[in-house]
Scaffold this motif. Structure first.
Motif, PDB file in Angstrom:
ATOM      1  N   LEU A  52      -1.557  -1.083   6.498  1.00 36.35           N
ATOM      2  CA  LEU A  52      -0.180  -1.470   6.205  1.00 36.35           C
ATOM      3  C   LEU A  52       0.261  -0.843   4.895  1.00 36.35           C
ATOM      4  CD1 LEU A  52      -0.378  -5.284   7.026  1.00 36.35           C
ATOM      5  CD2 LEU A  52       0.525  -3.467   8.486  1.00 36.35           C
ATOM      6  N   SER A  53       1.494  -0.386   4.838  1.00 39.73           N
ATOM      7  CA  SER A  53       2.037   0.149   3.591  1.00 39.73           C
ATOM      8  C   SER A  53       2.528  -1.008   2.734  1.00 39.73           C
ATOM      9  CB  SER A  53       3.185   1.113   3.876  1.00 39.73           C
ATOM     10  OG  SER A  53       4.312   0.401   4.376  1.00 39.73           O
ATOM     11  N   ALA A  54       2.720  -0.754   1.457  1.00 38.93           N
ATOM     12  CA  ALA A  54       3.190  -1.792   0.539  1.00 38.93           C
ATOM     13  C   ALA A  54       4.548  -2.343   0.977  1.00 38.93           C
ATOM     14  CB  ALA A  54       3.278  -1.234  -0.880  1.00 38.93           C
ATOM     15  N   ASP A  55       5.422  -1.473   1.466  1.00 38.58           N
ATOM     16  CA  ASP A  55       6.753  -1.912   1.877  1.00 38.58           C
ATOM     17  C   ASP A  55       6.706  -2.841   3.088  1.00 38.58           C
ATOM     18  OD1 ASP A  55       7.805  -0.450  -0.151  1.00 38.58           O
ATOM     19  OD2 ASP A  55       8.421   1.255   1.089  1.00 38.58           O
ATOM     20  N   GLU A  56       5.664  -2.698   3.925  1.00 38.62           N
ATOM     21  CA  GLU A  56       5.532  -3.565   5.089  1.00 38.62           C
ATOM     22  C   GLU A  56       5.062  -4.961   4.695  1.00 38.62           C
ATOM     23  OE1 GLU A  56       4.068  -1.455   8.950  1.00 38.62           O
ATOM     24  OE2 GLU A  56       3.018  -0.525   7.266  1.00 38.62           O
ATOM     25  N   VAL A  57       4.395  -5.054   3.553  1.00 37.93           N
ATOM     26  CA  VAL A  57       3.798  -6.315   3.139  1.00 37.93           C
ATOM     27  C   VAL A  57       4.683  -7.065   2.162  1.00 37.93           C
ATOM     28  CG1 VAL A  57       1.811  -7.371   2.010  1.00 37.93           C
ATOM     29  CG2 VAL A  57       1.498  -5.391   3.498  1.00 37.93           C
ATOM     30  N   THR A  58       5.214  -6.380   1.198  1.00 41.89           N
ATOM     31  CA  THR A  58       6.042  -7.039   0.190  1.00 41.89           C
ATOM     32  C   THR A  58       6.934  -6.015  -0.479  1.00 41.89           C
ATOM     33  OG1 THR A  58       6.013  -8.366  -1.835  1.00 41.89           O
ATOM     34  CG2 THR A  58       4.279  -6.722  -1.602  1.00 41.89           C
TER      35      THR A  58
ATOM     36  N   ALA B 162       5.045 -12.054   5.068  1.00 37.77           N
ATOM     37  CA  ALA B 162       3.878 -11.194   5.228  1.00 37.77           C
ATOM     38  C   ALA B 162       2.914 -11.302   4.060  1.00 37.77           C
ATOM     39  CB  ALA B 162       4.333  -9.747   5.387  1.00 37.77           C
ATOM     40  N   LYS B 163       3.374 -11.835   2.923  1.00 42.18           N
ATOM     41  CA  LYS B 163       2.501 -11.920   1.759  1.00 42.18           C
ATOM     42  C   LYS B 163       1.283 -12.780   2.060  1.00 42.18           C
ATOM     43  CE  LYS B 163       5.909 -11.196  -1.906  1.00 42.18           C
ATOM     44  NZ  LYS B 163       6.489 -11.731  -3.163  1.00 42.18           N
ATOM     45  N   ALA B 164       0.158 -12.396   1.471  1.00 43.67           N
ATOM     46  CA  ALA B 164      -1.101 -13.102   1.717  1.00 43.67           C
ATOM     47  C   ALA B 164      -1.051 -14.525   1.189  1.00 43.67           C
ATOM     48  CB  ALA B 164      -2.252 -12.344   1.067  1.00 43.67           C
ATOM     49  N   ASP B 165      -1.620 -15.451   1.963  1.00 39.68           N
ATOM     50  CA  ASP B 165      -1.767 -16.827   1.507  1.00 39.68           C
ATOM     51  C   ASP B 165      -3.236 -17.215   1.614  1.00 39.68           C
ATOM     52  OD1 ASP B 165      -2.291 -17.345   4.169  1.00 39.68           O
ATOM     53  OD2 ASP B 165      -0.449 -18.473   4.542  1.00 39.68           O
TER      54      ASP B 165
ATOM     55  N   ALA C 258      -6.943 -23.430  -9.730  1.00 40.59           N
ATOM     56  CA  ALA C 258      -6.626 -22.065  -9.295  1.00 40.59           C
ATOM     57  C   ALA C 258      -7.438 -21.736  -8.060  1.00 40.59           C
ATOM     58  CB  ALA C 258      -6.915 -21.060 -10.407  1.00 40.59           C
ATOM     59  N   VAL C 259      -6.896 -20.830  -7.260  1.00 41.70           N
ATOM     60  CA  VAL C 259      -7.552 -20.375  -6.035  1.00 41.70           C
ATOM     61  C   VAL C 259      -7.565 -18.850  -6.044  1.00 41.70           C
ATOM     62  CG1 VAL C 259      -7.445 -20.284  -3.517  1.00 41.70           C
ATOM     63  CG2 VAL C 259      -6.853 -22.414  -4.727  1.00 41.70           C
ATOM     64  N   LEU C 260      -8.738 -18.277  -5.804  1.00 40.22           N
ATOM     65  CA  LEU C 260      -8.881 -16.825  -5.736  1.00 40.22           C
ATOM     66  C   LEU C 260      -9.292 -16.444  -4.327  1.00 40.22           C
ATOM     67  CD1 LEU C 260      -9.060 -14.025  -7.175  1.00 40.22           C
ATOM     68  CD2 LEU C 260     -11.454 -14.586  -7.694  1.00 40.22           C
ATOM     69  N   ILE C 261      -8.474 -15.628  -3.660  1.00 39.32           N
ATOM     70  CA  ILE C 261      -8.838 -15.176  -2.315  1.00 39.32           C
ATOM     71  C   ILE C 261      -9.304 -13.720  -2.411  1.00 39.32           C
ATOM     72  CG2 ILE C 261      -7.299 -16.799  -1.185  1.00 39.32           C
ATOM     73  CD1 ILE C 261      -5.347 -14.535  -0.655  1.00 39.32           C
ATOM     74  N   ILE C 262     -10.351 -13.409  -1.635  1.00 36.87           N
ATOM     75  CA  ILE C 262     -11.041 -12.123  -1.774  1.00 36.87           C
ATOM     76  C   ILE C 262     -11.383 -11.559  -0.402  1.00 36.87           C
ATOM     77  CG2 ILE C 262     -13.100 -10.967  -2.697  1.00 36.87           C
ATOM     78  CD1 ILE C 262     -13.288 -13.279  -4.736  1.00 36.87           C
ATOM     79  N   GLY C 263     -11.221 -10.262  -0.252  1.00 43.48           N
ATOM     80  CA  GLY C 263     -11.603  -9.595   0.988  1.00 43.48           C
ATOM     81  C   GLY C 263     -11.279  -8.118   0.908  1.00 43.48           C
ATOM     82  N   LYS C 264     -11.648  -7.384   1.926  1.00 40.33           N
ATOM     83  CA  LYS C 264     -11.327  -5.966   1.998  1.00 40.33           C
ATOM     84  C   LYS C 264      -9.825  -5.804   2.263  1.00 40.33           C
ATOM     85  CE  LYS C 264     -15.389  -3.968   1.574  1.00 40.33           C
ATOM     86  NZ  LYS C 264     -15.710  -3.005   0.484  1.00 40.33           N
TER      87      LYS C 264
ATOM     88  N   GLN D 253      -2.046  -7.885  -0.827  1.00 41.04           N
ATOM     89  CA  GLN D 253      -1.190  -8.728   0.009  1.00 41.04           C
ATOM     90  C   GLN D 253      -1.559  -8.668   1.493  1.00 41.04           C
ATOM     91  OE1 GLN D 253       0.647 -10.879  -1.173  1.00 41.04           O
ATOM     92  NE2 GLN D 253       1.529 -10.242  -3.137  1.00 41.04           N
ATOM     93  N   ALA D 254      -2.578  -7.897   1.835  1.00 39.94           N
ATOM     94  CA  ALA D 254      -3.028  -7.834   3.232  1.00 39.94           C
ATOM     95  C   ALA D 254      -4.535  -7.588   3.249  1.00 39.94           C
ATOM     96  CB  ALA D 254      -2.296  -6.729   3.982  1.00 39.94           C
ATOM     97  N   PHE D 255      -5.260  -8.421   3.988  1.00 41.33           N
ATOM     98  CA  PHE D 255      -6.718  -8.345   4.048  1.00 41.33           C
ATOM     99  C   PHE D 255      -7.189  -8.131   5.478  1.00 41.33           C
ATOM    100  CE2 PHE D 255      -5.619 -10.917   0.387  1.00 41.33           C
ATOM    101  CZ  PHE D 255      -6.523 -10.550  -0.600  1.00 41.33           C
ATOM    102  N   THR D 256      -8.384  -7.545   5.602  1.00 38.85           N
ATOM    103  CA  THR D 256      -9.035  -7.462   6.909  1.00 38.85           C
ATOM    104  C   THR D 256      -9.882  -8.729   7.102  1.00 38.85           C
ATOM    105  OG1 THR D 256     -11.089  -6.414   6.152  1.00 38.85           O
ATOM    106  CG2 THR D 256      -9.211  -4.967   6.584  1.00 38.85           C
ATOM    107  N   ASP D 257     -10.481  -8.853   8.288  1.00 35.95           N
ATOM    108  CA  ASP D 257     -11.327 -10.017   8.580  1.00 35.95           C
ATOM    109  C   ASP D 257     -12.784  -9.801   8.170  1.00 35.95           C
ATOM    110  OD1 ASP D 257      -9.178 -11.371   9.703  1.00 35.95           O
ATOM    111  OD2 ASP D 257      -9.534 -10.521  11.702  1.00 35.95           O
ATOM    112  N   GLU D 258     -13.102  -8.625   7.617  1.00 36.95           N
ATOM    113  CA  GLU D 258     -14.485  -8.311   7.263  1.00 36.95           C
ATOM    114  C   GLU D 258     -15.021  -9.299   6.223  1.00 36.95           C
ATOM    115  OE1 GLU D 258     -17.043  -4.697   5.136  1.00 36.95           O
ATOM    116  OE2 GLU D 258     -15.071  -4.287   6.021  1.00 36.95           O
ATOM    117  N   ALA D 259     -16.174  -9.890   6.522  1.00 41.37           N
ATOM    118  CA  ALA D 259     -16.760 -10.895   5.622  1.00 41.37           C
ATOM    119  C   ALA D 259     -17.214 -10.264   4.314  1.00 41.37           C
ATOM    120  CB  ALA D 259     -17.945 -11.576   6.310  1.00 41.37           C
TER     121      ALA D 259
END
Length: 239
Positions: free
Chosen positions: A217-223, A137-140, A206-212, A75-81
């Motif tokens: 962030l802790s799980a509680d901070e994200v969802t 905060a959930k990833a989109d 379907a859409v698959l999003i991928i990243g580091k 639910q949270a990603f970095t910007d690393e390619a």
């Protein structure tokens, strides 16, 4: 086993010398002892190498099982390619996924263009119902550096689901987090077909999003934390 082999070599040398009617000089004895030591050491290295390989293989299997059985949505990603070679590996997993009658009713679009990704994300937020919380905060679709669109011919949701899961697990093995989405598909099919090279006879399913994963962030901070249903609640055996 190594000790028995070394003793066997010594015995063989002794029998050979006895058959020739001669006895070892001091130099010959040292040479024979050196040969025995070298052969025993070589066998020891071989057996240790085999043991190491078996241990490594067992570790690899255990690690793969952990990924498959404990995979979670990121639910949270970095910007690393995502590395180009990793993108190709992930797509190959999707291409080689099983499908009914080997129909392969899919097309994959690997999207890394940050401007297009952001544009789609912003358009989705703008189209949310009035009063909806757009600061979730959930990833989109705009949260990860790599977006893979899985397009299908009509009636192949199950088949592209297999491909999507194959790619997600492959990404996990490579050290990436993933999230599978369906919500962007309607907007993509209506406004971004040409820009995203979706075949005329297909639609994005379907859409698959991928990243580091952003581990800061802790799980509680994200969802809100959720639990899996227990094994006994969802499994039946008929014997």
């Amino acid at each position: 086993m190594k000790r028995i082999t070394a003793l066997f070599i010594v015995l063989s040398l002794a029998l050979s010398q006895a058959a020739c009617g001669s006895s070892d000089t001091s130099a010959e004895a040292e040479t024979d002892a050196a040969e025995v030591s070298e052969m025993a050491e070589a066998e020891n290295n071989t057996e240790n190498g085999t043991d190491s390989a078996e241990t490594s293989e067992t570790s690899d299997v255990s690690g793969a099982l952990d990924i498959v059985t404990d995979s979670v949505t990121t639910q949270a990603f970095t910007d690393e390619a995502v590395a180009e070679e990793d993108i190709e590996t992930i797509l190959t997993a999707g291409i080689n996924s099983p499908s009914g009658m080997n129909s392969q009713p899919w097309h994959f679009t690997a999207l890394t263009n940050s401007e297009i990704i952001s544009e789609i994300s912003e358009a989705m937020r703008a189209n949310m119902p009035a009063g909806a919380n757009t600061a979730l905060a959930k990833a989109d679709i705009g949260s990860a550096p790599l977006v893979i669109l899985i397009s299908e011919t009509e009636g192949n949701d199950f088949n592209i689901g297999l491909a999507c899961q194959s790619m997600a697990l492959t990404a996990n093995v490579l050290g990436y987090g993933t999230k599978i989405l369906a919500s962007p598909c309607s907007l993509i099919n209506s406004d971004y077909r040409e820009a995203l090279d979706i075949p005329e006879d297909m639609e994005c399913g379907a859409v698959l999003i991928i990243g580091k994963e952003d581990t800061s962030l802790s799980a509680d901070e994200v969802t809100a934390p959720t639990e899996r249903n227990s094994f006994d609640d969802v499994v039946s055996y008929v014997k």
